[in-house]
Design a protein around this motif. Structure first.
Motif, mmCIF file in Angstrom:
data_model
loop_
_atom_site.group_PDB
_atom_site.id
_atom_site.type_symbol
_atom_site.label_atom_id
_atom_site.label_comp_id
_atom_site.label_asym_id
_atom_site.label_seq_id
_atom_site.Cartn_x
_atom_site.Cartn_y
_atom_site.Cartn_z
ATOM 1 N N ALA B 60 6.007 5.562 -8.163
ATOM 2 C CA ALA B 60 6.364 5.674 -6.744
ATOM 3 C C ALA B 60 5.176 6.205 -5.947
ATOM 4 O O ALA B 60 4.851 5.700 -4.869
ATOM 5 C CB ALA B 60 7.576 6.575 -6.577
ATOM 6 N N TRP B 61 4.531 7.200 -6.498
ATOM 7 C CA TRP B 61 3.374 7.726 -5.794
ATOM 8 C C TRP B 61 2.258 6.702 -5.674
ATOM 9 O O TRP B 61 1.610 6.567 -4.625
ATOM 10 C CB TRP B 61 2.848 8.991 -6.461
ATOM 11 N N ARG B 62 2.080 5.911 -6.685
ATOM 12 C CA ARG B 62 1.047 4.878 -6.608
ATOM 13 C C ARG B 62 1.347 3.901 -5.485
ATOM 14 O O ARG B 62 0.453 3.500 -4.744
ATOM 15 C CB ARG B 62 0.950 4.123 -7.942
ATOM 16 N N VAL B 63 2.601 3.539 -5.395
ATOM 17 C CA VAL B 63 2.975 2.617 -4.335
ATOM 18 C C VAL B 63 2.667 3.226 -2.973
ATOM 19 O O VAL B 63 2.102 2.570 -2.089
ATOM 20 C CB VAL B 63 4.468 2.248 -4.446
ATOM 21 N N MET B 64 2.993 4.489 -2.824
ATOM 22 C CA MET B 64 2.684 5.138 -1.555
ATOM 23 C C MET B 64 1.188 5.147 -1.292
ATOM 24 O O MET B 64 0.741 4.929 -0.159
ATOM 25 C CB MET B 64 3.209 6.565 -1.554
ATOM 26 N N ALA B 65 0.439 5.403 -2.340
ATOM 27 C CA ALA B 65 -1.006 5.480 -2.172
ATOM 28 C C ALA B 65 -1.559 4.156 -1.663
ATOM 29 O O ALA B 65 -2.448 4.125 -0.796
ATOM 30 C CB ALA B 65 -1.671 5.863 -3.494
ATOM 31 N N ILE B 66 -1.042 3.080 -2.195
ATOM 32 C CA ILE B 66 -1.512 1.771 -1.746
ATOM 33 C C ILE B 66 -1.034 1.480 -0.326
ATOM 34 O O ILE B 66 -1.810 1.056 0.538
ATOM 35 C CB ILE B 66 -1.010 0.658 -2.691
ATOM 36 N N LEU B 67 0.238 1.745 -0.084
ATOM 37 C CA LEU B 67 0.766 1.472 1.254
ATOM 38 C C LEU B 67 0.089 2.330 2.320
ATOM 39 O O LEU B 67 -0.007 1.925 3.477
ATOM 40 C CB LEU B 67 2.283 1.702 1.284
ATOM 41 N N GLY B 68 -0.360 3.486 1.923
ATOM 42 C CA GLY B 68 -1.054 4.347 2.871
ATOM 43 C C GLY B 68 -2.327 3.694 3.387
ATOM 44 O O GLY B 68 -2.688 3.824 4.553
ATOM 45 N N ARG B 69 -2.979 2.972 2.529
ATOM 46 C CA ARG B 69 -4.212 2.299 2.943
ATOM 47 C C ARG B 69 -3.967 0.910 3.478
ATOM 48 O O ARG B 69 -4.675 0.461 4.370
ATOM 49 C CB ARG B 69 -5.179 2.186 1.761
ATOM 50 N N PHE B 70 -3.007 0.224 2.868
ATOM 51 C CA PHE B 70 -2.782 -1.174 3.230
ATOM 52 C C PHE B 70 -1.346 -1.397 3.652
ATOM 53 O O PHE B 70 -0.487 -1.642 2.811
ATOM 54 C CB PHE B 70 -3.106 -2.090 2.049
ATOM 55 N N PRO B 71 -1.065 -1.345 4.921
ATOM 56 C CA PRO B 71 0.306 -1.544 5.403
ATOM 57 C C PRO B 71 0.743 -2.991 5.205
ATOM 58 O O PRO B 71 -0.069 -3.859 4.904
ATOM 59 C CB PRO B 71 0.202 -1.217 6.895
ATOM 60 N N ASN B 72 2.029 -3.204 5.368
ATOM 61 C CA ASN B 72 2.588 -4.553 5.390
ATOM 62 C C ASN B 72 2.403 -5.349 4.107
ATOM 63 O O ASN B 72 2.133 -6.538 4.153
ATOM 64 C CB ASN B 72 1.999 -5.373 6.549
ATOM 65 N N LEU B 73 2.547 -4.673 2.993
ATOM 66 C CA LEU B 73 2.468 -5.401 1.726
ATOM 67 C C LEU B 73 3.866 -5.707 1.212
ATOM 68 O O LEU B 73 4.817 -4.983 1.500
ATOM 69 C CB LEU B 73 1.722 -4.568 0.688
ATOM 70 N N SER B 74 3.957 -6.771 0.457
ATOM 71 C CA SER B 74 5.203 -7.077 -0.242
ATOM 72 C C SER B 74 5.124 -6.484 -1.653
ATOM 73 O O SER B 74 4.059 -6.040 -2.097
ATOM 74 C CB SER B 74 5.383 -8.577 -0.357
ATOM 75 N N ALA B 75 6.247 -6.502 -2.339
ATOM 76 C CA ALA B 75 6.261 -6.018 -3.717
ATOM 77 C C ALA B 75 5.255 -6.776 -4.568
ATOM 78 O O ALA B 75 4.541 -6.191 -5.390
ATOM 79 C CB ALA B 75 7.663 -6.142 -4.300
ATOM 80 N N ALA B 76 5.185 -8.079 -4.355
ATOM 81 C CA ALA B 76 4.252 -8.883 -5.141
ATOM 82 C C ALA B 76 2.806 -8.474 -4.868
ATOM 83 O O ALA B 76 1.984 -8.417 -5.788
ATOM 84 C CB ALA B 76 4.445 -10.361 -4.827
ATOM 85 N N ASP B 77 2.508 -8.177 -3.612
ATOM 86 C CA ASP B 77 1.160 -7.709 -3.293
ATOM 87 C C ASP B 77 0.866 -6.422 -4.054
ATOM 88 O O ASP B 77 -0.238 -6.203 -4.561
ATOM 89 C CB ASP B 77 1.028 -7.429 -1.793
ATOM 90 N N LEU B 78 1.871 -5.576 -4.138
ATOM 91 C CA LEU B 78 1.690 -4.314 -4.838
ATOM 92 C C LEU B 78 1.421 -4.538 -6.318
ATOM 93 O O LEU B 78 0.588 -3.855 -6.913
ATOM 94 C CB LEU B 78 2.929 -3.433 -4.656
ATOM 95 N N VAL B 79 2.118 -5.488 -6.889
ATOM 96 C CA VAL B 79 1.864 -5.811 -8.286
ATOM 97 C C VAL B 79 0.390 -6.122 -8.471
ATOM 98 O O VAL B 79 -0.257 -5.624 -9.384
ATOM 99 C CB VAL B 79 2.713 -7.015 -8.740
#
Lengths: 173, 173
Positions: B60-79
């Motif tokens: 969960a924290w990793r996801v936040m870390a990515i979203l913090g830098r890169f808004p508007n991502l989908s789950a697939a982008d996060l993968v």
DNA sequence: TAAGATTGGTTTCAAATGTAACCACTGCCG
DNA sequence: CGGCAGTGGTTACATTTGAAACCAATCTTA
């Protein structure tokens, strides 16, 4: 044993806190993250290699690796050697017993203890896995120069001991 | 911590005195093992620090870390960004939604996709965790010289790409 | 434009792991 | 001795994790 140092470490950490701006975190450069990804990739690859062939989990293989070098250990000795915990060892041992890879015998001097050893079959498997494991490691290390290997060794040592300190001192309490 | 017990010491000596075979695997020098121990120690320490405070798992924290830098991502982008798998992302996202740390909105152009972003609250938490995480990393890195840090960086890169090859090509077939 | 193949994402189920409680035995101290 | 603290090891339970099945929307192509 370590209680007297806690406050000092906390202060150091707190000092760093002030220095660091709430800047973005670049996960792909964040050491803990990179370590985790690297470690998972490596472990999974190797675990597949021997897990499939010999029905071994990683903890079970670790126990074999230790018993291969040091016969006549008890579960408690293994805990000490491997940095794994009691339960993990217990489970690993039971897998290995089921597979007839190790033998277990009562210690007459202390009937709580049970002395473990590789069986014939276990040593056989051990001797087949060792080269396999080493081959993977060699392949990994092959991407580094001699110099880099030495550097890595010493760097890991340092990081390890720092992280160990955290565990001992309960950093952020 | 424990009393000096002669019998126990004797047992250790007995075990350790057994000759070490030339081809034995020395687990404590085996890179995959060391990486795993190091990575676990580090991750657990940090996870405790923010997990306790903000009810976050590591993914969960990793996801936040990515979203913090890169808004508007989908789950697939996060993968793609995190090297985590679908399921882990999905679960992380559901934790974050429950905590109101992120928002999710339908992508009208492709109604399978759902666009994720940090919420107000989420950004708030993010901005508090980032320094915390960085402070751990600084503390770790503090045990290394500048030189060593550069070395480590490049070594990890090399190891990572080698291990990546394994995954792609299936090494020992 | 309808059938199959693909993609985004969730659910389900089994295996792996951690924590705490637990038994059996030993060692210690009165 | 007799009780009680500590140790070696396993069991039980709760949580995490991974693999595969799954649903819904979209793309492809004929």
């Amino acid at each position: 044993m370590t209680t007297d140092n806690t406050t000092k470490v906390d202060r150091e950490i707190n000092a760093n806190l002030e220095a660091v701006r709430p800047d973005d975190l670049r996960l792909e450069k964040f050491l803990p993250y990179r370590l985790s990804v690297l470690s998972n990739r490596v472990s999974n690859a190797i675990a597949q290699a021997y897990g499939a062939r010999f029905d071994l989990t990683i903890p079970a293989w670790r126990v074999m690796a230790i018993l291969g070098r040091f016969p006549n250990l008890s579960a408690a000795d293994l805990v000490e050697q491997t940095a794994m915990d009691k339960v993990a060892i217990s489970r690993a041992v039971s897998i290995l017993l089921k597979n007839d890879y190790i033998t277990r015998s009562e210690d007459l001097a202390d009937r709580r203890r049970q002395v473990l050893n590789l069986s014939e079959l276990g040593r056989d498997v051990y001797e087949r896995i060792v080269p396999l494991a080493q081959q993977y490691e060699n392949d990994l290390m092959g991407s580094l120069s001699d110099e880099e290997r030495k550097q890595l060794d010493s760097i890991i040592e340092k990081l390890m001991s720092r992280a160990q300190d955290w565990a001992n001192r309960g950093l952020m309490d």
